[in-house]
Design a protein around this motif. Structure first.
Motif, PDB file in Angstrom:
ATOM      1  N   LYS A  46       0.829  -1.044  -0.112  1.00 58.45           N
ATOM      2  CA  LYS A  46       0.161   0.028  -0.168  1.00 58.45           C
ATOM      3  C   LYS A  46       0.776   1.274   0.130  1.00 58.45           C
ATOM      4  O   LYS A  46       0.303   2.198  -0.822  1.00 58.45           O
ATOM      5  CB  LYS A  46      -0.910  -0.007   1.527  1.00 58.45           C
ATOM      6  N   HIS A  74      -3.737  -0.995  -4.157  1.00 54.62           N
ATOM      7  CA  HIS A  74      -4.944  -1.406  -3.163  1.00 54.62           C
ATOM      8  C   HIS A  74      -4.607  -2.831  -2.535  1.00 54.62           C
ATOM      9  O   HIS A  74      -4.081  -3.782  -3.326  1.00 54.62           O
ATOM     10  CB  HIS A  74      -6.271  -1.637  -4.007  1.00 54.62           C
ATOM     11  N   ARG A  75      -4.798  -3.020  -1.310  1.00 57.84           N
ATOM     12  CA  ARG A  75      -4.819  -4.205  -0.523  1.00 57.84           C
ATOM     13  C   ARG A  75      -5.627  -5.209  -0.776  1.00 57.84           C
ATOM     14  O   ARG A  75      -6.892  -4.766  -1.207  1.00 57.84           O
ATOM     15  CB  ARG A  75      -4.669  -3.795   0.921  1.00 57.84           C
ATOM     16  N   PRO A  77      -8.437  -7.599   0.436  1.00 59.80           N
ATOM     17  CA  PRO A  77      -8.947  -7.745   1.713  1.00 59.80           C
ATOM     18  C   PRO A  77      -8.655  -9.342   2.260  1.00 59.80           C
ATOM     19  O   PRO A  77      -8.523  -9.947   1.672  1.00 59.80           O
ATOM     20  CB  PRO A  77     -10.638  -7.546   1.329  1.00 59.80           C
ATOM     21  N   ASP A 154      -8.014  -7.342  10.682  1.00 58.45           N
ATOM     22  CA  ASP A 154      -8.286  -6.185   9.780  1.00 58.45           C
ATOM     23  C   ASP A 154      -6.912  -5.862   9.264  1.00 58.45           C
ATOM     24  O   ASP A 154      -5.988  -5.545   9.920  1.00 58.45           O
ATOM     25  CB  ASP A 154      -8.769  -5.273  10.703  1.00 58.45           C
ATOM     26  N   TYR A 157     -10.074  -2.852   5.714  1.00 55.52           N
ATOM     27  CA  TYR A 157     -11.401  -3.017   5.068  1.00 55.52           C
ATOM     28  C   TYR A 157     -12.361  -3.480   6.314  1.00 55.52           C
ATOM     29  O   TYR A 157     -13.516  -3.651   5.933  1.00 55.52           O
ATOM     30  CB  TYR A 157     -11.236  -4.074   3.944  1.00 55.52           C
ATOM     31  N   SER A 160     -12.822  -8.695  10.476  1.00 53.59           N
ATOM     32  CA  SER A 160     -13.427  -9.973   9.961  1.00 53.59           C
ATOM     33  C   SER A 160     -13.045 -10.898  11.385  1.00 53.59           C
ATOM     34  O   SER A 160     -12.088 -11.151  11.882  1.00 53.59           O
ATOM     35  CB  SER A 160     -12.785 -10.654   8.699  1.00 53.59           C
TER      36      SER A 160
END
Length: 303
Positions: A46, A74-75, A77, A154, A157, A160
């Protein structure tokens, strides 16, 4: 990611050796002495987002610059998150080490891992690392650590969550205490004696076993903890040493030995003596009777 700088030397300097430099947000990338037309970033992050351009130096005074290119990284997710425990199974004895392993199936960049306890989500630990796995340890669990646990991950995004995992911590049994409960101080044949065995500590269920001179008498379980009793109707042969064992799934613990002395009434002693005398008399007379019968048989045969 590979950056390539392309240019054509002027016709009058077709054999000129070009020197290349790459820039990101005004900062030179790599070493100036490399002078290669390509610059490679093995694994983009990133933080590699920014404005890039290159420079081609034809002569000491003639330099060309490329247009600026904006690159956004972009990472990826995070995928599924799971919580594994070591040792597996979720059943531990007090004092054992518990390792909570939080795993993710995907995701790039720095990942923040969280560990929680209970349905209310009591926060236990937070770690940030560039890895798809992180661990949290409880060096020596206690019975109060029995609960449900979960973890989260995390990478920007949103967190989770894993599924809940139940942990049960059991306390090993302590050495039990054997108590003899009798109706009178002096025990005689026919009395009912209660053998009571109880361990002060230990998670239920607890299995108790009673012994007389290393011979098992019987067992009983305490499903909710506490002690158990075993009733014994005394006979003359029940004098001796007694002990009990307690076991709740790890190592059986033994009580101290408790002696039991039984007083035999006089009439019972007479019966024992009479029985013994009869056995002795039969032991003496039996050979003599056999000898007499043999002599009679021999005399008849000869006469």
């Amino acid at each position: 990611m590979t950056l390539t700088c392309k240019t054509r030397p002027p016709p009058q300097n077709l054999d000129a050796k070009l020197q290349f430099l790459f820039y990101k947000d005004g900062r030179v990338l790599g070493l100036a002495r490399d002078s290669l037309p390509e610059f490679r970033i093995p694994a983009v992050r990133k933080e590699d987002s920014g404005s890039y351009w290159c420079q081609a130096k034809i002569t000491s005074i003639k330099v060309k610059f490329s247009h600026r290119v904006q690159i956004e990284v972009h990472r990826v997710p995070i995928g599924n998150v799971s919580l594994e425990i070591q040792p597996p199974g979720g059943h531990l004895m007090e004092g054992e080490k518990l390792v909570l392993v939080c795993l993710v199936t995907g995701g790039t960049g720095d990942i923040v891992f969280f560990w929680f306890r209970g349905a209310r989500g009591l926060s236990l630990k937070t770690k940030t690392q560039r890895s798809l796995m992180a661990t949290f340890e409880i060096p020596a669990v206690r019975e109060s650590d029995s609960d449900q646990y979960y973890c989260a991950a995390d990478n920007g995004y949103g967190p989770s969550l894993s599924e809940l995992v139940s942990i049960t911590v059991r306390i090993p049994v302590s050495h039990p205490v054997l108590t003899l409960r009798a109706p009178e101080a002096q025990l005689v044949v026919g009395h009912i004696v209660e053998l009571h065995c109880e361990a002060e500590r230990g998670s239920p269920p607890i299995l108790y076993q009673f012994y007389h001179e290393d011979v098992a008498l019987g067992n009983s379980s305490a499903p909710f903890g506490g002690g158990v009793s075993f009733n014994l109707s005394l006979t003359a042969e029940d004098s001796g040493n007694y002990y009990c064992e307690a076991n709740n799934g790890q190592v059986a613990q033994r009580s101290e030995v408790v002696p039991l002395n039984i007083t035999v009434p006089m009439e019972d002693r007479n019966e024992v003596l009479t029985s013994g005398a009869m056995e002795l008399l039969l032991g003496i007379l039996a050979p003599a009777t056999l000898a007499l019968l043999f002599c009679c048989w021999l005399k008849r045969k000869m006469g």
